[in-house]
Design a protein around this motif. Structure first.
Motif, PDB file in Angstrom:
ATOM      1  N   THR A   1     -13.662 -39.488 -20.414  1.00 24.81           N
ATOM      2  CA  THR A   1     -13.130 -38.509 -21.352  1.00 24.81           C
ATOM      3  C   THR A   1     -11.609 -38.401 -21.267  1.00 24.81           C
ATOM      4  OG1 THR A   1     -13.342 -36.275 -22.195  1.00 24.81           O
ATOM      5  CG2 THR A   1     -13.384 -36.495 -19.829  1.00 24.81           C
TER       6      THR A   1
ATOM      7  N   THR B   1     -10.333 -35.580 -22.857  1.00 28.83           N
ATOM      8  CA  THR B   1     -10.242 -34.231 -23.399  1.00 28.83           C
ATOM      9  C   THR B   1      -9.101 -33.481 -22.735  1.00 28.83           C
ATOM     10  OG1 THR B   1     -12.614 -34.194 -23.783  1.00 28.83           O
ATOM     11  CG2 THR B   1     -11.494 -32.067 -23.734  1.00 28.83           C
ATOM     12  N   THR B   2      -8.296 -32.826 -23.557  1.00 32.74           N
ATOM     13  CA  THR B   2      -7.215 -32.002 -23.051  1.00 32.74           C
ATOM     14  C   THR B   2      -7.557 -30.548 -23.314  1.00 32.74           C
ATOM     15  OG1 THR B   2      -5.658 -33.766 -23.578  1.00 32.74           O
ATOM     16  CG2 THR B   2      -4.738 -31.580 -23.187  1.00 32.74           C
ATOM     17  N   ASP B   3      -7.587 -29.751 -22.235  1.00 35.38           N
ATOM     18  CA  ASP B   3      -7.861 -28.326 -22.390  1.00 35.38           C
ATOM     19  C   ASP B   3      -6.811 -27.683 -23.278  1.00 35.38           C
ATOM     20  OD1 ASP B   3      -9.963 -28.694 -20.682  1.00 35.38           O
ATOM     21  OD2 ASP B   3      -9.155 -27.466 -19.052  1.00 35.38           O
TER      22      ASP B   3
ATOM     23  N   ILE C   1     -10.995 -25.366 -25.579  1.00 38.44           N
ATOM     24  CA  ILE C   1     -11.580 -26.288 -24.612  1.00 38.44           C
ATOM     25  C   ILE C   1     -11.035 -25.902 -23.245  1.00 38.44           C
ATOM     26  CG2 ILE C   1     -11.838 -28.710 -23.918  1.00 38.44           C
ATOM     27  CD1 ILE C   1     -12.915 -28.286 -26.725  1.00 38.44           C
TER      28      ILE C   1
ATOM     29  N   GLY D   1     -12.945 -29.128 -19.811  1.00 36.38           N
ATOM     30  CA  GLY D   1     -13.621 -30.206 -20.517  1.00 36.38           C
ATOM     31  C   GLY D   1     -14.814 -29.756 -21.337  1.00 36.38           C
TER      32      GLY D   1
ATOM     33  N   LEU E   1     -12.115 -30.843 -32.532  1.00 32.72           N
ATOM     34  CA  LEU E   1     -12.580 -31.573 -31.346  1.00 32.72           C
ATOM     35  C   LEU E   1     -11.933 -32.946 -31.262  1.00 32.72           C
ATOM     36  CD1 LEU E   1     -16.387 -30.661 -31.397  1.00 32.72           C
ATOM     37  CD2 LEU E   1     -14.597 -29.693 -29.930  1.00 32.72           C
TER      38      LEU E   1
ATOM     39  N   ALA F   1      -8.578 -32.670 -29.774  1.00 32.40           N
ATOM     40  CA  ALA F   1      -8.648 -32.422 -28.341  1.00 32.40           C
ATOM     41  C   ALA F   1      -9.085 -33.659 -27.553  1.00 32.40           C
ATOM     42  CB  ALA F   1      -9.626 -31.283 -28.050  1.00 32.40           C
TER      43      ALA F   1
ATOM     44  N   PHE G   1     -12.138 -34.559 -27.582  1.00 30.39           N
ATOM     45  CA  PHE G   1     -13.473 -34.152 -27.093  1.00 30.39           C
ATOM     46  C   PHE G   1     -14.517 -35.051 -27.713  1.00 30.39           C
ATOM     47  CE2 PHE G   1     -17.337 -31.643 -26.859  1.00 30.39           C
ATOM     48  CZ  PHE G   1     -17.229 -31.009 -25.633  1.00 30.39           C
ATOM     49  N   ASP G   2     -15.272 -35.746 -26.864  1.00 25.50           N
ATOM     50  CA  ASP G   2     -16.286 -36.679 -27.338  1.00 25.50           C
ATOM     51  C   ASP G   2     -17.652 -36.128 -27.021  1.00 25.50           C
ATOM     52  OD1 ASP G   2     -17.445 -38.936 -28.400  1.00 25.50           O
ATOM     53  OD2 ASP G   2     -17.226 -40.098 -26.549  1.00 25.50           O
TER      54      ASP G   2
END
Length: 124
Positions: free
Chosen positions: A29, A31-33, A54, A57, A117, A120, A122-123
């Motif tokens: 991932t 993903t960035t908060d 987010i 994660g 998402l 971000a 986010f997957d």
């Protein structure tokens, strides 16, 4: 055969091979908060837009930024808007079922949330 081998490789590459099921998404991932605002979905009744938070994660909060304010939309969204938010938080995904009688709200929610998402990384 090479084809069977490549299918095996592609199906196993979707899963982490670290041996830890709780941290399997951490390896791949990006993903960035933070808090991300999705693009506005233009329904026949007006714009619909959400903001997602987010943290660690995971999707921790979803707020509606824009919803149509006409009487008809207010009646529908009073019921539908909290349902799609709750379902997305549970699913950790924008891919939630449509609420009966609220197809524009459901579609607008999915589209706007997915764009947030994506921003971000986010997957789901």
């Amino acid at each position: 055969s090479p084809e069977a081998g490549s299918q095996d490789a592609s199906s196993s590459s979707g899963r982490s091979s670290t041996g830890s099921s709780t941290d399997s998404s951490d390896a791949s991932t990006t993903t960035t908060d933070g808090t991300y605002t999705g693009t506005a979905y233009q329904s026949p009744y007006g714009a619909m837009q959400v903001e997602v938070t987010i943290s660690g994660g995971a999707i921790t909060d979803i707020q509606w930024v824009q919803l149509p304010a006409d009487h008809h939309s207010l009646m529908i969204n009073e019921q539908a808007a909290p349902i799609v938010v709750s379902e997305a938080l549970s699913a950790q995904s924008a891919q939630v079922d449509s609420v009966t009688g609220a197809s524009f709200t459901s579609e607008g929610f999915r589209e706007s949330l997915q764009s947030a998402l994506d921003q971000a990384g986010f997957d789901a």
